[in-house]
Design an enzyme around this catalytic site. Structure first.
Site, PDB file in Angstrom:
ATOM      1  N   LEU A  33      54.616  -5.522  60.817  1.00  0.00           N
ATOM      2  CA  LEU A  33      54.010  -5.819  59.366  1.00  0.00           C
ATOM      3  C   LEU A  33      53.916  -7.774  58.979  1.00  0.00           C
ATOM      4  CD1 LEU A  33      55.561  -2.667  56.883  1.00  0.00           C
ATOM      5  CD2 LEU A  33      53.515  -3.359  58.206  1.00  0.00           C
ATOM      6  N   GLY A  36      50.216  -7.178  59.036  1.00  0.00           N
ATOM      7  CA  GLY A  36      49.818  -6.051  58.336  1.00  0.00           C
ATOM      8  C   GLY A  36      49.846  -5.378  57.458  1.00  0.00           C
ATOM      9  N   ILE A  52      56.980  -5.987  69.378  1.00  0.00           N
ATOM     10  CA  ILE A  52      56.384  -6.070  70.137  1.00  0.00           C
ATOM     11  C   ILE A  52      57.301  -6.965  72.016  1.00  0.00           C
ATOM     12  CG2 ILE A  52      53.611  -5.454  70.325  1.00  0.00           C
ATOM     13  CD1 ILE A  52      53.529  -8.752  70.853  1.00  0.00           C
ATOM     14  N   PHE A  72      49.038 -13.067  66.851  1.00  0.00           N
ATOM     15  CA  PHE A  72      48.557 -13.977  65.432  1.00  0.00           C
ATOM     16  C   PHE A  72      47.276 -14.182  66.097  1.00  0.00           C
ATOM     17  CE2 PHE A  72      52.897 -15.180  64.651  1.00  0.00           C
ATOM     18  CZ  PHE A  72      53.277 -14.330  63.655  1.00  0.00           C
ATOM     19  N   SER A  73      46.338 -14.647  64.608  1.00  0.00           N
ATOM     20  CA  SER A  73      44.468 -14.753  65.121  1.00  0.00           C
ATOM     21  C   SER A  73      43.998 -15.484  64.240  1.00  0.00           C
ATOM     22  CB  SER A  73      44.358 -13.643  65.421  1.00  0.00           C
ATOM     23  OG  SER A  73      44.125 -12.979  64.189  1.00  0.00           O
ATOM     24  N   THR A 113      39.034 -12.474  73.406  1.00  0.00           N
ATOM     25  CA  THR A 113      38.217 -13.118  72.144  1.00  0.00           C
ATOM     26  C   THR A 113      37.573 -13.688  72.668  1.00  0.00           C
ATOM     27  OG1 THR A 113      38.234 -14.552  70.096  1.00  0.00           O
ATOM     28  CG2 THR A 113      40.136 -14.367  72.026  1.00  0.00           C
ATOM     29  N   TYR A 137      44.730 -20.899  69.812  1.00  0.00           N
ATOM     30  CA  TYR A 137      44.074 -19.744  69.903  1.00  0.00           C
ATOM     31  C   TYR A 137      43.700 -18.842  70.565  1.00  0.00           C
ATOM     32  CZ  TYR A 137      41.871 -15.031  68.260  1.00  0.00           C
ATOM     33  OH  TYR A 137      41.372 -13.807  68.733  1.00  0.00           O
ATOM     34  N   ASN A 166      32.573 -11.180  66.464  1.00  0.00           N
ATOM     35  CA  ASN A 166      33.526 -11.682  65.630  1.00  0.00           C
ATOM     36  C   ASN A 166      33.541  -9.594  64.688  1.00  0.00           C
ATOM     37  OD1 ASN A 166      32.529 -14.327  65.417  1.00  0.00           O
ATOM     38  ND2 ASN A 166      33.143 -15.010  63.880  1.00  0.00           N
ATOM     39  N   ARG A 215      26.880 -17.393  64.867  1.00  0.00           N
ATOM     40  CA  ARG A 215      28.020 -15.847  65.381  1.00  0.00           C
ATOM     41  C   ARG A 215      27.418 -14.696  65.602  1.00  0.00           C
ATOM     42  NH1 ARG A 215      30.081 -20.070  65.977  1.00  0.00           N
ATOM     43  NH2 ARG A 215      32.277 -20.759  65.543  1.00  0.00           N
TER      44      ARG A 215
HETATM   45  N1  LIG Z   1      39.156  -9.694  63.954  1.00  0.00           N
HETATM   46  C1  LIG Z   1      38.318 -10.132  64.823  1.00  0.00           C
HETATM   47  O1  LIG Z   1      37.064 -10.826  64.381  1.00  0.00           O
HETATM   48  C2  LIG Z   1      38.978 -10.843  65.926  1.00  0.00           C
HETATM   49  C3  LIG Z   1      37.719 -11.377  66.938  1.00  0.00           C
HETATM   50  C4  LIG Z   1      38.853 -11.592  68.637  1.00  0.00           C
HETATM   51  C5  LIG Z   1      40.104 -10.988  68.809  1.00  0.00           C
HETATM   52  N2  LIG Z   1      40.763 -10.444  67.836  1.00  0.00           N
HETATM   53  C6  LIG Z   1      42.012  -9.656  68.155  1.00  0.00           C
HETATM   54  O2  LIG Z   1      42.198  -8.529  67.852  1.00  0.00           O
HETATM   55  C7  LIG Z   1      43.007  -8.223  67.377  1.00  0.00           C
HETATM   56  C8  LIG Z   1      43.994  -7.522  65.872  1.00  0.00           C
HETATM   57  O3  LIG Z   1      42.723  -8.084  65.104  1.00  0.00           O
HETATM   58  P1  LIG Z   1      42.580  -8.355  63.638  1.00  0.00           P
HETATM   59  O4  LIG Z   1      41.794  -9.232  63.072  1.00  0.00           O
HETATM   60  O5  LIG Z   1      42.967  -6.440  62.838  1.00  0.00           O
HETATM   61  O6  LIG Z   1      44.645  -9.172  62.460  1.00  0.00           O
HETATM   62  P2  LIG Z   1      45.574  -8.310  62.015  1.00  0.00           P
HETATM   63  O7  LIG Z   1      45.871  -9.413  61.755  1.00  0.00           O
HETATM   64  O8  LIG Z   1      44.683  -7.872  61.029  1.00  0.00           O
HETATM   65  O9  LIG Z   1      46.054  -7.432  63.064  1.00  0.00           O
HETATM   66  C9  LIG Z   1      47.135  -7.862  64.070  1.00  0.00           C
HETATM   67  C10 LIG Z   1      48.536  -6.658  63.293  1.00  0.00           C
HETATM   68  O10 LIG Z   1      49.744  -6.994  64.844  1.00  0.00           O
HETATM   69  C11 LIG Z   1      50.775  -6.869  64.262  1.00  0.00           C
HETATM   70  N3  LIG Z   1      51.618  -8.354  64.580  1.00  0.00           N
HETATM   71  C12 LIG Z   1      51.530  -9.525  64.898  1.00  0.00           C
HETATM   72  N4  LIG Z   1      52.216  -9.604  66.192  1.00  0.00           N
HETATM   73  C13 LIG Z   1      53.227  -9.143  65.857  1.00  0.00           C
HETATM   74  C14 LIG Z   1      54.367  -8.112  66.494  1.00  0.00           C
HETATM   75  N5  LIG Z   1      54.845  -9.390  67.502  1.00  0.00           N
HETATM   76  N6  LIG Z   1      55.059  -7.473  66.955  1.00  0.00           N
HETATM   77  C15 LIG Z   1      54.675  -6.792  66.341  1.00  0.00           C
HETATM   78  N7  LIG Z   1      53.094  -6.143  65.665  1.00  0.00           N
HETATM   79  C16 LIG Z   1      52.700  -7.622  65.406  1.00  0.00           C
HETATM   80  C17 LIG Z   1      50.135  -7.979  62.477  1.00  0.00           C
HETATM   81  O11 LIG Z   1      52.009  -6.885  61.546  1.00  0.00           O
HETATM   82  C18 LIG Z   1      48.934  -7.055  62.111  1.00  0.00           C
HETATM   83  O12 LIG Z   1      49.264  -5.492  61.391  1.00  0.00           O
HETATM   84  C19 LIG Z   1      44.088  -9.726  67.575  1.00  0.00           C
HETATM   85  O13 LIG Z   1      44.605  -9.213  68.721  1.00  0.00           O
HETATM   86  C20 LIG Z   1      43.236 -10.306  67.406  1.00  0.00           C
HETATM   87  O14 LIG Z   1      43.235 -11.939  68.676  1.00  0.00           O
HETATM   88  C21 LIG Z   1      40.046  -9.854  66.699  1.00  0.00           C
HETATM   89  O1  LIG Z   2      34.799 -20.275  54.243  1.00  0.00           O
HETATM   90  C1  LIG Z   2      34.633 -20.010  55.299  1.00  0.00           C
HETATM   91  C2  LIG Z   2      34.680 -19.636  57.112  1.00  0.00           C
HETATM   92  C3  LIG Z   2      34.591 -19.264  57.939  1.00  0.00           C
HETATM   93  N1  LIG Z   2      32.902 -19.948  57.938  1.00  0.00           N
HETATM   94  C4  LIG Z   2      32.204 -19.762  59.425  1.00  0.00           C
HETATM   95  O2  LIG Z   2      32.157 -19.047  59.666  1.00  0.00           O
HETATM   96  C5  LIG Z   2      31.023 -19.297  60.599  1.00  0.00           C
HETATM   97  C6  LIG Z   2      32.695 -17.322  61.208  1.00  0.00           C
HETATM   98  O3  LIG Z   2      34.022 -17.864  60.553  1.00  0.00           O
HETATM   99  P1  LIG Z   2      35.246 -16.406  61.060  1.00  0.00           P
HETATM  100  O4  LIG Z   2      36.175 -17.584  60.524  1.00  0.00           O
HETATM  101  O5  LIG Z   2      35.014 -15.487  60.169  1.00  0.00           O
HETATM  102  O6  LIG Z   2      34.965 -15.887  62.542  1.00  0.00           O
HETATM  103  P2  LIG Z   2      35.390 -17.189  63.787  1.00  0.00           P
HETATM  104  O7  LIG Z   2      33.707 -16.762  64.243  1.00  0.00           O
HETATM  105  O8  LIG Z   2      35.815 -18.687  63.628  1.00  0.00           O
HETATM  106  O9  LIG Z   2      36.766 -16.729  63.886  1.00  0.00           O
HETATM  107  C7  LIG Z   2      35.990 -15.162  64.634  1.00  0.00           C
HETATM  108  O10 LIG Z   2      35.660 -14.667  65.870  1.00  0.00           O
HETATM  109  C8  LIG Z   2      35.869 -15.407  67.243  1.00  0.00           C
HETATM  110  C9  LIG Z   2      35.539 -15.393  68.311  1.00  0.00           C
HETATM  111  O11 LIG Z   2      34.461 -15.462  67.845  1.00  0.00           O
HETATM  112  C10 LIG Z   2      37.554 -15.588  67.286  1.00  0.00           C
HETATM  113  O12 LIG Z   2      37.730 -13.966  68.080  1.00  0.00           O
HETATM  114  C11 LIG Z   2      38.480 -14.748  66.053  1.00  0.00           C
HETATM  115  O13 LIG Z   2      39.629 -14.813  66.230  1.00  0.00           O
HETATM  116  C12 LIG Z   2      37.832 -14.951  64.954  1.00  0.00           C
HETATM  117  O14 LIG Z   2      38.363 -14.847  64.382  1.00  0.00           O
HETATM  118  C13 LIG Z   2      32.325 -20.187  61.451  1.00  0.00           C
HETATM  119  O15 LIG Z   2      31.120 -20.705  61.673  1.00  0.00           O
HETATM  120  C14 LIG Z   2      32.827 -20.503  60.030  1.00  0.00           C
HETATM  121  O16 LIG Z   2      33.075 -22.005  60.341  1.00  0.00           O
HETATM  122  C15 LIG Z   2      32.829 -20.746  56.705  1.00  0.00           C
HETATM  123  O17 LIG Z   2      31.924 -21.617  56.697  1.00  0.00           O
HETATM  124  N2  LIG Z   2      32.661 -20.431  55.214  1.00  0.00           N
END
Ligand SMILES: NC(=O)c1ccc[n+]([C@@H]2O[C@H](COP(=O)([O-])OP(=O)(O)OC[C@H]3O[C@@H](n4cnc5c(N)ncnc54)[C@H](O)[C@@H]3O)[C@@H](O)[C@H]2O)c1
Ligand SMILES: O=c1ccn([C@@H]2O[C@H](COP(=O)(O)OP(=O)(O)O[C@H]3O[C@H](CO)[C@H](O)[C@H](O)[C@H]3O)[C@@H](O)[C@H]2O)c(=O)[nH]1
Length: 322
Positions: A33, A36, A52, A72-73, A113, A137, A166, A215
């Site tokens: 959490l 999350g 984990i 963390f992301s 990613t 990251y 994305n 994106r």
């Molecule tokens: N959202 C995106 O656009 C995106 C894009 C590419 C990759 N990803 C990857 O997908 C996965 C999920 O992303 P999300 O957007 O759902 O993020 P999120 O932060 O909503 O979910 C991540 C979850 O992992 C849990 N967590 C983190 N570290 C932990 C640990 N050490 N032990 C147990 N739980 C832990 C957090 O509490 C959270 O619930 C991540 O690995 C992220 O890097 C997300």
């Molecule tokens: O307030 C904002 C937020 C974002 N952006 C722009 O919008 C685009 C998308 O940004 P996001 O933060 O929504 O997504 P990212 O492309 O940075 O990243 C996402 O996609 C990546 C891969 O494409 C990684 O996987 C990452 O974990 C995931 O968050 C970027 O050009 C960013 O600069 C803005 O202009 N204003």
């Protein structure tokens, strides 16, 4: 089948956990959490609040596979606190792989990613493209991909890394609520809700038609489908890496305009400096996922993705007010 979903209280993990339950599987969510929400865990899943790094406490041979989302992301935070990302994403996964080895759980689906590629030389990006992450990251996710390749070769793990582009949209009760929020679509929706005055456009001088970053947005439910297919495709001793995207790019300005159309809100925008570590264009070739997983995304329409995200944002903000 019984599956361990790490990070299943987060955005993507909770949607995939929901899909697994709907397919008739047994699901345990392991989540500390840290980012999350307890209420994000789908009804019907068992929940373990834990890290984990301690996965060995809960893993046993009754699990068919682990779906590993916990990480963390936030790209920006990873630039200022890289050690936090190496510790959790790489250190955490190392402990998880050891626990899986110990327990005899031999299948893994990992959330990788597009950030592993960095600034691409060619788009759409294929999996054999150079991997030169522009932020810590992406570097930690790439390191985990390498770790998994070694685990498959040396110890027979069957693994699939899914490189998401994305992710956006919502599915049923599950949707995106990062805290703090840094993703474009939920932030623009906050403007539509009146919770923010304007959206900052991070740079309008990129080498793209309207100067803003491009994106490839993918619906979280299409992403979930790919995870279930990956569980079937994973083969002992092999590590398959697949991009997941729709192969079509939208600029930041096009996304904002789509949110205007979907919500009917004017959405003021202000141009702000570029955000560090942002590549200009990230668009996927998902040919490998189509060929090797049999994946066929059906929710590619950006307005539909935004509409689902909007419905979810409205629902949680009503719940917050009650
Ligand atoms: N959202 C995106 O656009 C995106 C894009 C590419 C990759 N990803 C990857 O997908 C996965 C999920 O992303 P999300 O957007 O759902 O993020 P999120 O932060 O909503 O979910 C991540 C979850 O992992 C849990 N967590 C983190 N570290 C932990 C640990 N050490 N032990 C147990 N739980 C832990 C957090 O509490 C959270 O619930 C991540 O690995 C992220 O890097 C997300
Ligand atoms: O307030 C904002 C937020 C974002 N952006 C722009 O919008 C685009 C998308 O940004 P996001 O933060 O929504 O997504 P990212 O492309 O940075 O990243 C996402 O996609 C990546 C891969 O494409 C990684 O996987 C990452 O974990 C995931 O968050 C970027 O050009 C960013 O600069 C803005 O202009 N204003």
């Amino acid at each position: 089948m019984k599956y361990l979903v790490t990070g299943g209280a987060g955005y993507v993990g909770s949607v995939v956990a929901q899909h697994l339950l709907e397919a008739g599987h047994e699901v345990t969510v392991l989540d500390n959490l840290s980012t999350g929400f307890r209420e994000g865990v789908p009804a019907g899943a068992a929940f373990v609040e834990g890290d984990i790094r301690d996965a060995a406490k809960w893993l046993d041979s009754s699990y068919e596979a682990v779906l590993h989302f916990a990480a963390f992301s936030q790209v920006g935070e990873s630039v200022v606190k890289p050690e936090k990302y190496w510790d959790n994403n790489v250190g955490g996964t190392m402990a998880l792989l050891a626990a899986m080895r110990e327990a005899g759980v031999r299948k893994l689906v990992f959330s990788s990613t597009a950030a592993t590629y960095g600034e691409p030389e060619q788009v759409p990006i294929v999996e054999t493209a150079p991997t030169q992450p522009t932020n810590p990251y992406g570097a930690t996710k790439l390191a985990v991909d390498h770790m998994i390749t070694g685990e498959a070769a040396a110890h027979g793990l069957g693994a699939v890394s899914l490189r998401y582009f994305n992710v956006a949209g919502a599915y049923g009760a599950q949707g995106e609520r990062h805290n703090p929020e840094s993703h474009l679509i939920p932030l623009v929706l906050q403007v539509a809700q009146g919770r923010r005055e304007a959206i900052s456009v991070f740079g309008d001088d990129y080498p793209t038609p309207d100067g803003t970053c491009i994106r490839d947005y993918i619906h979280v439910a299409d992403l979930a489908d790919a995870h279930l297919l990956a569980l079937t495709a994973a083969q002992p001793g092999e590590h398959l890496i697949c991009n997941l995207g729709n192969g079509e790019g939208f600029s930041v300005r096009e996304v904002i305009e789509t949110v205007r159309q979907v919500t009917g809100h004017p959405i003021p925008e202000v141009v702000a400096p570029r955000r560090g570590g942002d590549p200009a264009v990230l668009v996927a070739s998902a040919a490998t996922a189509r060929e090797k997983l049999g994946w066929n995304p059906t929710r590619a329409d950006l307005a539909g993705i935004v509409a689902d995200a909007w419905e979810f944002a409205q629902r949680i903000s009503t719940a917050r007010e009650q």
